[in-house]
Scaffold this motif. Structure first.
Motif, short mmCIF file in Angstrom:
data_model
loop_
_atom_site.label_atom_id
_atom_site.label_comp_id
_atom_site.label_asym_id
_atom_site.label_seq_id
_atom_site.Cartn_x
_atom_site.Cartn_y
_atom_site.Cartn_z
N SER A 135 -47.66 -0.78 31.32
CA SER A 135 -48.72 0.02 30.68
C SER A 135 -48.08 1.15 29.88
N PRO A 136 -48.64 1.47 28.73
CA PRO A 136 -48.10 2.58 27.94
C PRO A 136 -47.99 3.85 28.79
N GLY A 137 -46.81 4.47 28.71
CA GLY A 137 -46.54 5.68 29.46
C GLY A 137 -45.86 5.44 30.80
N ASP A 138 -45.74 4.17 31.24
CA ASP A 138 -45.25 3.89 32.60
C ASP A 138 -43.79 3.48 32.72
N CYS A 139 -43.15 2.99 31.66
CA CYS A 139 -41.75 2.56 31.81
C CYS A 139 -40.96 2.88 30.54
N TYR A 140 -39.66 2.91 30.69
CA TYR A 140 -38.74 3.24 29.59
C TYR A 140 -38.20 1.97 28.95
N ALA A 141 -38.12 1.97 27.63
CA ALA A 141 -37.40 0.94 26.88
C ALA A 141 -37.07 1.55 25.51
N ASP A 142 -35.80 1.57 25.17
CA ASP A 142 -35.38 2.16 23.90
C ASP A 142 -36.11 1.52 22.74
N GLN A 143 -36.62 2.34 21.85
CA GLN A 143 -37.42 1.88 20.72
C GLN A 143 -36.96 2.59 19.45
N ASN A 144 -36.99 1.90 18.36
CA ASN A 144 -36.79 2.54 17.07
C ASN A 144 -38.09 2.55 16.27
N ILE A 145 -38.79 1.44 16.24
CA ILE A 145 -40.03 1.38 15.48
C ILE A 145 -41.05 2.33 16.09
N ALA A 146 -41.30 2.19 17.40
CA ALA A 146 -42.29 3.05 18.04
C ALA A 146 -41.85 4.52 17.99
N PHE A 147 -40.56 4.78 18.13
CA PHE A 147 -40.07 6.16 18.07
C PHE A 147 -40.34 6.76 16.70
N SER A 148 -40.29 5.94 15.68
CA SER A 148 -40.52 6.42 14.31
C SER A 148 -41.96 6.86 14.07
N LEU A 149 -42.84 6.59 15.01
CA LEU A 149 -44.20 7.11 14.91
C LEU A 149 -44.20 8.63 14.83
N VAL A 150 -43.13 9.26 15.33
CA VAL A 150 -43.02 10.72 15.23
C VAL A 150 -43.10 11.15 13.77
N GLY A 151 -42.49 10.39 12.87
CA GLY A 151 -42.57 10.71 11.45
C GLY A 151 -44.00 10.67 10.94
N ASP A 152 -44.77 9.70 11.41
CA ASP A 152 -46.18 9.60 11.02
C ASP A 152 -46.97 10.79 11.57
N LEU A 153 -46.65 11.19 12.80
CA LEU A 153 -47.31 12.35 13.40
C LEU A 153 -46.99 13.62 12.62
N VAL A 154 -45.71 13.77 12.23
CA VAL A 154 -45.32 14.95 11.46
C VAL A 154 -46.10 15.01 10.16
N PHE A 155 -46.22 13.88 9.48
CA PHE A 155 -46.99 13.85 8.24
C PHE A 155 -48.46 14.21 8.51
#
Length: 188
Positions: A135-155
């Motif tokens: 479930s989202p928020g429950d486990c770790y897995a290295d991400q690049n695409i999902a991590f890049s959502l930070v750029g969308d949030l900043v915009f």
């Protein structure tokens, strides 16, 4: 730095040492490429790769401290089109979850497509179809695409592009006027 290069562990590196707002040293060591040995200097361009994640966290922290966004607010507040297979989980996913690689996706989802020059917006949209490992928020897995959502949030919260915000808020205050962010800057 000299030992790292001399022992053959890396072909080259550049390092700057600053103290009290002054640059004490900025120099290069070794070569840019073992097959095409050009000397590294203080102006050699390096690919940021995963080091860019520290910039994302720092920029996010600045925006949180300014009240522009919150660690624990759902990203769907700023990105209403964001979707995962678990839509309820996607609606609960927070900035903290994204920065902590707790999106619920498998390791490096769609990274190969990104390396094959698939456009990021298309890959971010395809996250809605990707299988989840938890479930989202429950486990770790290295991400690049999902991590890049930070750029969308900043915009979404600044109205300005992520790369420009990194340059304006991080690089320039540090006197790093030759530094750029992203693939376009690297290729230029």
């Amino acid at each position: 730095a000299n030992q790292l290069v001399a022992n053959g562990r890396i072909p080259g590196l550049a390092m700057a040492i600053g103290k009290d707002g002054r640059i004490l040293s900025a120099r290069g060591y070794g070569v840019t490429d073992a097959r095409n040995p050009q000397p590294v200097d203080a102006h050699t361009v390096f690919r940021l790769a995963s080091l860019s994640k520290a910039f994302a966290g720092t920029l996010s922290a600045l925006l949180v401290s300014e009240g522009a966004m919150s660690w624990d607010s759902p990203i769907a507040n700023q990105l209403p089109a964001f979707a995962l297979r678990d839509m309820q989980g996607a609606q609960r996913l927070t900035v903290r979850d994204v920065l902590s690689h707790r999106v619920g996706l498998g390791y490096n989802t769609y990274d190969r497509d990104l390396e094959a020059d698939q456009p990021y917006p298309l890959l971010a949209e395809r996250l809605s179809q990707a299988p989840l490992t938890c479930s989202p928020g429950d486990c770790y897995a290295d991400q690049n695409i999902a991590f890049s959502l930070v750029g969308d949030l900043v915009f979404a919260v600044t109205g300005d592009f992520y790369a420009h915000q990194v340059e304006k808020r991080l690089f320039h205050p540090l006197g790093m006027y030759g530094a750029t962010y992203g693939r376009d800057g690297l290729e230029a």
